[in-house]
Design an enzyme around this catalytic site. Structure first.
Site, PDB file in Angstrom:
ATOM      1  N   VAL A  99      47.235  31.217  37.577  1.00 58.10           N
ATOM      2  CA  VAL A  99      48.562  30.747  38.036  1.00 58.10           C
ATOM      3  C   VAL A  99      49.678  31.382  37.199  1.00 58.10           C
ATOM      4  O   VAL A  99      50.836  31.017  37.331  1.00 58.10           O
ATOM      5  CB  VAL A  99      48.639  29.195  37.939  1.00 58.10           C
ATOM      6  CG1 VAL A  99      47.625  28.535  38.850  1.00 58.10           C
ATOM      7  CG2 VAL A  99      48.446  28.717  36.492  1.00 58.10           C
ATOM      8  N   HIS A 152      44.970  28.951  43.373  1.00 55.79           N
ATOM      9  CA  HIS A 152      45.313  27.736  42.617  1.00 55.79           C
ATOM     10  C   HIS A 152      46.808  27.611  42.389  1.00 55.79           C
ATOM     11  O   HIS A 152      47.241  26.821  41.549  1.00 55.79           O
ATOM     12  CB  HIS A 152      44.571  27.716  41.270  1.00 55.79           C
ATOM     13  CG  HIS A 152      43.082  27.594  41.438  1.00 55.79           C
ATOM     14  ND1 HIS A 152      42.194  27.812  40.404  1.00 55.79           N
ATOM     15  CD2 HIS A 152      42.319  27.307  42.514  1.00 55.79           C
ATOM     16  CE1 HIS A 152      40.957  27.651  40.844  1.00 55.79           C
ATOM     17  NE2 HIS A 152      41.007  27.349  42.134  1.00 55.79           N
TER      18      HIS A 152
HETATM   19  N1  APR Z   1      37.471  40.110  29.789  1.00 56.08           N
HETATM   20  C1  APR Z   1      36.610  39.648  30.735  1.00 56.08           C
HETATM   21  N2  APR Z   1      36.158  38.369  30.772  1.00 56.08           N
HETATM   22  C2  APR Z   1      36.610  37.532  29.810  1.00 56.08           C
HETATM   23  C3  APR Z   1      37.509  37.932  28.786  1.00 56.08           C
HETATM   24  C4  APR Z   1      37.939  39.287  28.803  1.00 56.08           C
HETATM   25  N3  APR Z   1      38.781  39.765  27.874  1.00 56.08           N
HETATM   26  N4  APR Z   1      37.757  36.852  27.975  1.00 56.08           N
HETATM   27  C5  APR Z   1      37.060  35.816  28.495  1.00 56.08           C
HETATM   28  N5  APR Z   1      36.366  36.219  29.584  1.00 56.08           N
HETATM   29  C6  APR Z   1      35.539  35.409  30.476  1.00 56.08           C
HETATM   30  C7  APR Z   1      34.742  34.307  29.829  1.00 56.08           C
HETATM   31  O1  APR Z   1      33.486  34.809  29.386  1.00 56.08           O
HETATM   32  C8  APR Z   1      34.571  33.328  31.008  1.00 56.08           C
HETATM   33  O2  APR Z   1      33.432  33.680  31.785  1.00 56.08           O
HETATM   34  O3  APR Z   1      36.422  34.759  31.359  1.00 56.08           O
HETATM   35  C9  APR Z   1      35.820  33.563  31.851  1.00 56.08           C
HETATM   36  C10 APR Z   1      36.841  32.438  31.761  1.00 56.08           C
HETATM   37  O4  APR Z   1      36.262  31.310  32.349  1.00 56.08           O
HETATM   38  P1  APR Z   1      37.120  29.965  32.467  1.00 56.08           P
HETATM   39  O5  APR Z   1      37.796  29.701  31.178  1.00 56.08           O
HETATM   40  O6  APR Z   1      36.199  28.942  33.069  1.00 56.08           O
HETATM   41  O7  APR Z   1      38.282  30.323  33.503  1.00 56.08           O
HETATM   42  P2  APR Z   1      38.168  30.425  35.080  1.00 56.08           P
HETATM   43  O8  APR Z   1      36.831  30.935  35.501  1.00 56.08           O
HETATM   44  O9  APR Z   1      39.355  31.180  35.545  1.00 56.08           O
HETATM   45  O10 APR Z   1      38.317  28.866  35.531  1.00 56.08           O
HETATM   46  C11 APR Z   1      38.412  28.610  36.922  1.00 56.08           C
HETATM   47  O11 APR Z   1      38.945  26.307  36.438  1.00 56.08           O
HETATM   48  O12 APR Z   1      40.074  24.753  35.157  1.00 56.08           O
HETATM   49  C12 APR Z   1      40.084  25.427  36.353  1.00 56.08           C
HETATM   50  O13 APR Z   1      42.027  25.876  37.604  1.00 56.08           O
HETATM   51  C13 APR Z   1      41.312  26.289  36.464  1.00 56.08           C
HETATM   52  O14 APR Z   1      41.547  28.408  37.629  1.00 56.08           O
HETATM   53  C14 APR Z   1      40.772  27.707  36.655  1.00 56.08           C
HETATM   54  C15 APR Z   1      39.358  27.464  37.157  1.00 56.08           C
END
Ligand code: APR
Length: 254
Positions: free
Chosen positions: A105, A121
């Protein structure tokens, strides 16, 4: 730095695909300095989403929730798109059928130049009245008196961020576009997402079930790792720029 090298087969597939779909998550913005949700020191480590990212919490304490989103909005506005965002904008320029679907977002894809972003989202830079749905301008949001919840000048309803909270439906038009882009994709890139929050998390599997070549770009294993056709293990900001360059070159010499 990434130790990920991508296959020549992937470059070919991307360059020749009639449709490429990308799903991004918080990991795509991590190198911009925006915390993810579930990594160590992620947002859900510091805050309880049930206290902040749901409509009941908002109605109980609108000023607290508005203040938290104002903090996240300022963080997003004070950071810059990173090379991962720019590489995805470059891919959009070089490919005919390209759809970028994001769970983020933070508006960083748009600031990096991606023209057509499917926001599953919502977008933290937009706000609207919870009652009459009138959009609130940035100036009106800036005018929030410290500690006083921002109210709609038309109907006095509380102003909320234009993001999807836990328990809420996703914007239907965005979800339909995302699902169509998944079923039509010949290549699907899942970038920087833990792939655990549905319905977004179902998109990569839907794509693969419809014949897409599924690629995961992540620093670590996720729920998708075992089923993905190719894993680019590394930071999105290190992995995507050379991949986008290789595709652009392949397209220009085709
Ligand atoms: N490059 C690639 N991947 C990365 C990096 C990076 N530099 N840093 C972190 N990651 C990966 C992590 O290993 C993890 O798998 O990004 C992912 C982040 O996961 P989450 O924190 O769960 O975020 P996301 O998947 O976007 O969450 C989905 O959950 O809480 C809700 O609305 C919120 O949109 C969000 C949704």
């Amino acid at each position: 730095m990434s130790n990920a090298s991508f296959s020549d087969r992937l470059v070919d597939r991307l360059a020749q695909a009639a449709r490429v779909t990308v799903l991004t998550g918080a990991g795509t913005s991590a190198e911009s300095g925006i915390p993810t949700f579930r990594d160590p020191d992620g947002l859900w480590e510091q805050f309880d989403p049930q206290e902040l990212a749901n409509v009941n919490a908002f109605l109980e304490n609108p000023a607290l929730v508005q203040g938290w989103y104002a903090h996240r909005r300022k963080l997003a506005q004070d950071t810059e798109p990173n090379p991962a965002h720019h590489a995805l904008a470059q891919l959009e320029q070089h490919l005919d059928g390209f759809t970028l679907v994001t769970q983020n977002v933070d508006n960083l894809h748009q600031r990096a130049g991606s023209d057509d972003v499917v926001e599953l989202h919502g977008n933290i830079t937009r706000n609207h009245c919870i009652d009459c749905e009138r959009s609130a301008s940035d100036d009106e949001m800036e005018a929030i008196a410290e500690g006083e919840p921002a109210r709609c000048p038309t109907c006095d309803g509380y102003i909320r961020p234009d993001v999807v909270w836990f328990g809420e439906m996703l914007p239907q038009e965005a979800l339909q576009r995302a699902q169509e882009a998944a079923t039509q994709a010949e290549v699907f890139l899942s970038v920087g997402t833990s792939a655990v929050v549905h319905p977004a998390a179902g998109l990569p599997l839907t794509a693969q079930q419809h014949g897409a070549y599924l690629v995961e770009v992540n620093i670590e294993d996720t729920a998708l790792t075992d089923t993905a056709d190719e894993i680019l293990r590394g930071q999105a900001g290190a992995v995507l720029p050379p991949l986008a360059e290789a595709v652009a070159t392949r397209r220009s010499t085709a």
